[in-house]
Motif scaffolding. Structure first.
Motif, PDB file in Angstrom:
ATOM      1  N   UNK A 120     -51.655 -16.352 -63.361  1.00 54.58           N
ATOM      2  CA  UNK A 120     -50.377 -16.638 -62.709  1.00 54.58           C
ATOM      3  C   UNK A 120     -49.720 -17.859 -63.350  1.00 54.58           C
ATOM      4  N   UNK A 121     -50.425 -18.989 -63.350  1.00 47.05           N
ATOM      5  CA  UNK A 121     -49.855 -20.199 -63.944  1.00 47.05           C
ATOM      6  C   UNK A 121     -50.906 -21.286 -64.064  1.00 47.05           C
ATOM      7  N   UNK A 122     -50.708 -22.168 -65.021  1.00 46.06           N
ATOM      8  CA  UNK A 122     -51.450 -23.418 -65.005  1.00 46.06           C
ATOM      9  C   UNK A 122     -50.988 -24.219 -63.795  1.00 46.06           C
ATOM     10  N   UNK A 252     -59.482 -31.521 -69.001  1.00 45.33           N
ATOM     11  CA  UNK A 252     -59.787 -30.351 -68.188  1.00 45.33           C
ATOM     12  C   UNK A 252     -58.492 -29.829 -67.593  1.00 45.33           C
ATOM     13  N   UNK A 253     -58.489 -28.578 -67.195  1.00 44.57           N
ATOM     14  CA  UNK A 253     -57.293 -28.006 -66.585  1.00 44.57           C
ATOM     15  C   UNK A 253     -57.673 -27.132 -65.404  1.00 44.57           C
ATOM     16  N   UNK A 254     -56.734 -26.966 -64.524  1.00 48.60           N
ATOM     17  CA  UNK A 254     -56.901 -26.092 -63.360  1.00 48.60           C
ATOM     18  C   UNK A 254     -55.691 -25.176 -63.305  1.00 48.60           C
ATOM     19  N   UNK A 255     -55.929 -23.918 -62.969  1.00 50.86           N
ATOM     20  CA  UNK A 255     -54.851 -22.943 -62.919  1.00 50.86           C
ATOM     21  C   UNK A 255     -54.945 -22.065 -61.689  1.00 50.86           C
ATOM     22  N   UNK A 256     -54.038 -21.121 -61.601  1.00 51.81           N
ATOM     23  CA  UNK A 256     -53.986 -20.184 -60.485  1.00 51.81           C
ATOM     24  C   UNK A 256     -53.992 -18.761 -61.027  1.00 51.81           C
ATOM     25  N   UNK A 257     -54.854 -17.932 -60.450  1.00 48.67           N
ATOM     26  CA  UNK A 257     -54.920 -16.526 -60.833  1.00 48.67           C
ATOM     27  C   UNK A 257     -54.886 -15.672 -59.574  1.00 48.67           C
ATOM     28  N   UNK A 258     -54.650 -14.383 -59.764  1.00 48.38           N
ATOM     29  CA  UNK A 258     -54.622 -13.426 -58.662  1.00 48.38           C
ATOM     30  C   UNK A 258     -55.593 -12.290 -58.994  1.00 48.38           C
TER      31      UNK A 258
END
Length: 325
Positions: A120-122, A252-258
């Motif tokens: 979905x998005x970072x 580090x990174x965090x994102x959103x997925x579905x």
């Protein structure tokens, strides 16, 4: 004639389905959205998630219900999201550890990061810094490296788990400088910074939010930032290279997925909302206080990042000889 009729029916069906999806996206959301997270309450990703959820709830006029499922390397949260209906009403907060490190480091994971989820998005990125005790004799990265060369295996660094960004950071530094630095794994992140402050271990590689409280308390010092450039909020802290170390970058990174199969039109609606709230001045200010930087992306950009980093992590693990014993 039959082939033409068949093709016409298929085209009509596809057009109808696309029209239904677009109409669904126009109305979306019509009920609360569930936001599943693998992070324990109080940690930076959890705090950031709640800040963003509040903004999204106001934007869409529907509650964003946070469902924390920490533990088991994120398997509980990822499993719950994987099995959810692909309708846009379940989102998952994930980090690079879940999407690119664990699948390559662990012998098996109960999910496929590319097939089971729709990007979905970072969400945000967090640069890392090298911290030592305020009382340590190291005034620069050069001093730390020289100490490791004079007394192999004496220099130690703390990590929260095997394969963590902190573990990779220490291992990359050791390899780049051809020294031996020993990782010490802790069950809880807070233990690491206390151990560094007390001089039990030599250094740690951590985000700003993790180390800043003890820096302000006068117990830790920021030796260098593991970024290509100095950080805007901490211009006095040199990069690793400027401080006499190798040229390296750790973040580090965090994102959103579905769930996989979520309609593209709904994904775009989610993406647009996330991008909008991540520009909110109040959110940006709160994220800065946490030591993180809001960063959105297109679904395609997040997909490419996961794909590329899976290959990079596999190569890195082999090069550094990191494994789960």
């Amino acid at each position: 004639m039959k082939p033409s009729l068949s093709c016409g029916l298929v085209a009509a069906s596809l057009a109808l389905a696309a029209g239904i999806q677009a109409a669904h996206a126009d109305d979306f959301p019509t009920r609360p959205i569930r936001l599943v997270t693998p992070y324990p309450a109080g940690l930076t990703p959890d705090v950031a998630t709640r800040i963003m959820a509040e903004k999204l709830g106001k934007l869409w006029g529907k509650p964003i219900v946070i469902e924390a499922k920490p533990g088991a390397n994120g398997f509980l949260a990822l499993g719950a999201a994987k099995q959810a209906a692909p309708d846009g009403y379940t989102l998952l907060v994930v980090g690079d550890a879940h999407m690119t490190t664990n699948p390559k480091l662990l012998s098996s994971v109960p999910y496929d990061p590319q097939k089971d989820f729709t990007p979905v998005s970072l969400f945000f990125r967090a640069p890392f810094l090298f911290y030592t005790s305020a009382a340590a004799p190291y005034a620069s990265m050069r001093d730390l490296v020289e100490a490791a060369r004079k007394d192999p295996k004496k220099i130690t660094y703390g990590t929260p788990y095997v394969g963590s960004p902190a573990h990779f950071g220490g291992a990359i530094l050791a390899q780049a400088t051809r020294t031996e630095m020993m990782p010490v794994h802790y069950k809880e992140g807070a233990q690491i910074y206390t151990a560094v402050a007390n001089g039990d271990i030599s250094f740690s590689v951590a985000t700003i939010g993790s180390g800043l409280p003890l820096v302000k308390a006068g117990k830790l010092k920021m030796l260098a930032t593991a970024s290509p450039q100095r950080l805007a909020d901490y211009p006095q802290v040199p990069t690793v290279k400027e401080s006499g170390g190798p040229d390296l970058a750790i973040e580090t990174w965090v994102g959103l997925v579905a769930p996989a199969g979520t309609p593209p039109a709904v994904v775009q609606k989610l993406n647009a909302g996330i991008a909008q709230v991540l520009k909110d001045p109040e959110l940006v200010e709160k994220f800065a206080a946490l030591g993180i930087e809001p960063q959105s992306s297109t679904p395609a950009e997040l997909s490419a990042r996961v794909r590329d980093e899976l290959a990079e992590v596999e190569t890195r693990i082999k090069r550094l000889g990191i494994s789960i014993e």
